[in-house]
Enzyme design. Structure first.
Site: not given
Length: 784
Positions: A630, A673
């Site tokens: 990611s 996140k």
């Protein structure tokens, strides 16, 4: 208000798993055991147990099983089955029989008829003995010798004038007379021996007659006691055989343990007669049921060999281990026989002997009972080989997805024995019906277990919590247990407010409470950034530096935190070096993500020249293992910034994976996140320029806190969704990324500058004399 979904509600969703369970439970053929695949808290155990209990009601009550003594070979106890309730009845009948025997004996030996016969036997022996002694005594008197009998010892003494001589008187006799008496007594002793030569036979016959008398007395007394039992269990061949064995064995037991003759008063109470008879004759019941009971549903939380297959207990006697059929203890397979057994697959597989024993039992349809440690531990001591019990059970293993495929790969028999897979999904599709079931289940739990209720706002908050767990707009999380846990914790805060109605604020308090209890690490990381120990900028611009978004999973919590990603580029031919991989901190998927950067650069820029550069990419101040791709979008943006020397906005953090063609792909943990970077920005003060870049395909996964949504709505924080690397570069840099026109990028665009810079590096690395090299290589080719 009427119920829109009136059917019985047993479980929310998981139709695929429910269908698999119904199929398995409906199949009576062997091999159709079930592996329930899914993670914890998905309600696997609840659903399985509910299904099994439903099916168990329709099955007949299983047989009861018991062990009885094998009087031909005590090492091999005999297994008997009986219908529900009969085992206890048989055990009570045998117990009553033993009590009656104890009441009868030794009293039966005091019976006048027995005593009369016993005296008759004794008289016969005494008459024979007395007759032999009398004949010798008459012969002795004729020779002036007296026969003396004292304490069972027979002797002779000389007589003179009818008077028995003392030792002194005998020694005073003349030598001839003394010699004569010696000769007479010697001949009389020979005559006595001759007369009593049959004495051992008389004794043996007398004892044999007495033993037969006792046997016949015991038989006559016990036979009527067993006759009623034999008539009662006439239809059960196994019990009849058992009772006939008892009829024979009880006689010897009576003679050995219940005959007081010859015993002193002190010895009479030395042993427990009832206990000895019980241990020798009473049945050992393994499992018993009541008439009409449903089939058993057994969960074995600790599947050791003994807990599954039963065990044999041992006692120590004079330094040796001893046991008997009464020491056989049932295992989970005995208790579940005729029904269902649930176990955790990981625990079963952790003990190879258990797994091998279970497979053997399922294949042979018999409960394995030879202990794996019997030969090594018990050694030469007395061991048992109980008769095997037929097995009819459905095994349900609860385990993870990884374990299922691992077993299937390494054990060929697994697929034959566990033919049905019940696969639990991570998500439940959002529908009115499922939402209604969700609300109903939560309400029932509150009312029945927590003794409180939820208002509408609290229910909405719970639904949002479930959507957030699933990370999806349209799917509920299958981890329903976590929802119930949250409600229970919210009820604590409601009770503190002395309320019986849970409100949305109580749900929030429960969430915040858990975050506070488990949030020390995330707070410490934020504090490190605040104090400057960890370098993360949220304002300004920088070359070759970008804020990536990471998520950490610790225990049962997860939180997001930003991480600075840096890149450096210089002339060389080493390619793109992943510092994390070189330091052995980057795992496989992360390393793959970095490797794709070279493919992107080559495809995007190096179509007409050789891609030659040296670049280092690192996640700064990261000292643990890193996995996942990611960060590949952020790493690429940092790399392009380093190549072009164009600065990147530090107000924006980004996450996303890429492919070699520059498409941005979805990642996990998007909510955590975003919230991790938002907390940092909020701590330093929101400027309106701060924000995050996420893959557009992750939009459906956004279930953010209301505080972030409000900040975005007010323009204080931004969330950008991108589909390509160029879109991300447009947001991060002050100039456009640039689209290709006529096989060229605009010179003042990011892509144009990057292409020119990469070509310069390639020329530097290849050297100024590239033309000469080309010429030399052509000459070499000609020579070849």
């Amino acid at each position: 208000m009427s119920n829109p979904y009136p059917e019985q509600l047993t479980f929310i969703g998981q139709q695929r798993a429910q269908s698999a369970l119904d199929f398995s439970l409906g199949m009576d053929l062997p091999g159709y055991n079930v592996y329930v695949m899914g993670e914890a808290a998905h309600g696997r155990f609840t659903l399985v147990k509910d299904k099994l209990k439903q099916h168990a009601k329709d099955r007949t009550t299983p047989h009861e099983w018991l062990y009885v003594n094998n009087y031909d070979d005590h090492r091999e106890p005999i297994a008997l089955f009986m219908h529900a309730g009969q085992s206890k009845q048989l055990a009570d009948d045998i117990d009553s029989f033993i009590d009656e025997v104890l009441d009868t004996f030794p009293a039966a030996f005091d019976n006048p008829a027995y005593q009369r016969k016993k005296k008759s036997i004794d008289r016969e022996f005494n008459d024979a003995y007395d007759g032999a002694i009398t004949a010798v005594e008459i012969a002795a008197l004729e020779q002036s010798v007296a026969l003396i009998e004292e304490k069972g010892v027979v002797g002779f003494a000389p007589l003179i004038d009818g008077k028995q001589l003392t030792d002194n008187e005998f020694s005073d006799l003349e030598d001839d007379l003394r010699e004569m008496f010696f000769e007479r007594i010697e001949k009389l002793e020979d005559a006595l021996i001759e007369a009593l030569i049959e004495l051992p036979r008389w004794k043996r016959e007398s004892k044999e007659k007495l033993r037969n008398l006792k046997k016949s007395t015991a038989e006559q007394a016990t036979k009527p006691l067993l006759k009623d039992l034999e008539h009662k269990y006439a239809s059960h061949i196994g019990v009849l055989r058992y009772l006939k064995d008892i009829r024979v064995e009880i006689i010897d037991a009576v003679l050995e343990w219940l005959d007081d003759e010859g015993e002193s008063e002190e010895n009479k109470e030395d042993f427990d007669r009832k206990g000895m008879l019980t241990d020798f004759f009473a049945p050992n019941i393994l499992v018993e049921y009541k008439e009409g009971d449903a089939a058993p549903v057994v969960y074995e939380p600790n599947p050791t060999f003994g807990n599954i297959f039963g065990k044999i207990e041992y006692a120590t006697s004079q330094g040796s281990l001893i046991t008997s059929y009464r020491s056989i203890q049932p295992g989970a397979l005995h208790r579940a026989n005729g029904g269902y057994l649930i176990m955790d697959a990981e625990k079963v597989m952790a003990q190879p002997q258990v797994w091998d024993g279970l497979k053997l039992s399922l294949k042979t349809h018999q409960i394995k009972n030879d202990l794996p440690y019997q030969d090594s531990v018990v050694g030469s001591s007395f061991t048992l080989r109980p008769q095997l019990i037929p097995l009819d059970v459905k095994i349900i293993l609860l385990g993870s997805r990884e374990l299922y495929y691992t077993i299937g790969e390494y054990d060929e028999e697994f697929a034959e024995l566990f033919r049905v897979l019940a696969d639990f999904d991570y998500y439940l599709p959002s529908s009115d019906k499922l939402q209604y079931q969700f609300i109903t289940k939560v309400s029932d739990y509150c009312e029945q277990t927590l003794k409180c209720t939820l208002n509408e706002a609290a229910m909405v908050r719970l639904l949002k919590f479930s959507y957030r767990q699933a990370e999806h707009h349209n799917k509920l999380s299958a981890r329903f247990a976590d929802v119930l846990e949250l409600v229970a914790e919210a009820s604590f805060y409601a009770k503190q407010d002395k309320l019986t109605v849970i409100d949305a604020r109580h749900i929030d308090e429960a969430i915040q409470g858990k975050q506070y209890r488990t949030g020390q690490i995330s707070e410490n990381m934020l504090s490190d950034i605040k104090e400057g120990h960890t370098l993360i900028a949220t304002e300004g611009q920088a070359v070759g530096k970008v804020n990536g978004l990471t998520v950490l999973h610790i225990g049962d919590t997860s939180f997001g935190t930003p991480a600075r990603i840096t890149a450096t580029v210089y002339a060389g031919a080493d390619g793109v070096i992943d510092v994390e991989r070189e330091a052995e901190l980057g795992k496989a998927i992360h390393s793959k993500g970095v490797m794709l950067l070279t493919g992107y650069l080559g495809n995007k820029y190096a179509q007409h020249f050789s891609l030659t550069l040296s670049a280092n990419i690192a996640i700064e101040q990261s000292y643990g293992y890193i996995d996942g791709d990611s960060a590949s979008l952020a790493e690429l943006c940092a790399l392009i910034s380093a190549i072009t020397s164009l600065p990147i906005s530090q107000s924006i953090a980004l996450t996303g994976s890429i492919n070699q063609h520059g498409d941005v792909q979805a990642i996990g943990g998007v909510n955590e996140k975003i919230e991790g970077f938002f907390k940092l920005c909020k701590m330093r003060g929101l400027t309106g320029e701060q924000g995050v870049i996420i893959p557009k395909s992750n939009q459906v996964n956004l279930v953010l806190d209301d505080e972030i949504l409000n900040a975005v709505e007010l323009g204080k924080f931004n969330i950008y969704a991108v589909e390509t690397v160029d879109q991300a570069l447009n947001l991060l840099m002050d100039i456009e990324a640039g689209d290709m026109l006529d096989e060229h990028y605009p010179e003042d665009s990011v892509n144009g500058i990057a292409l020119a810079r990469l070509k310069d590096i390639a020329d530097i690395v290849n050297g100024d004399n590239s033309d000469e090299k080309d010429h030399d290589s052509e000459d070499e080719k000609g020579e070849l």
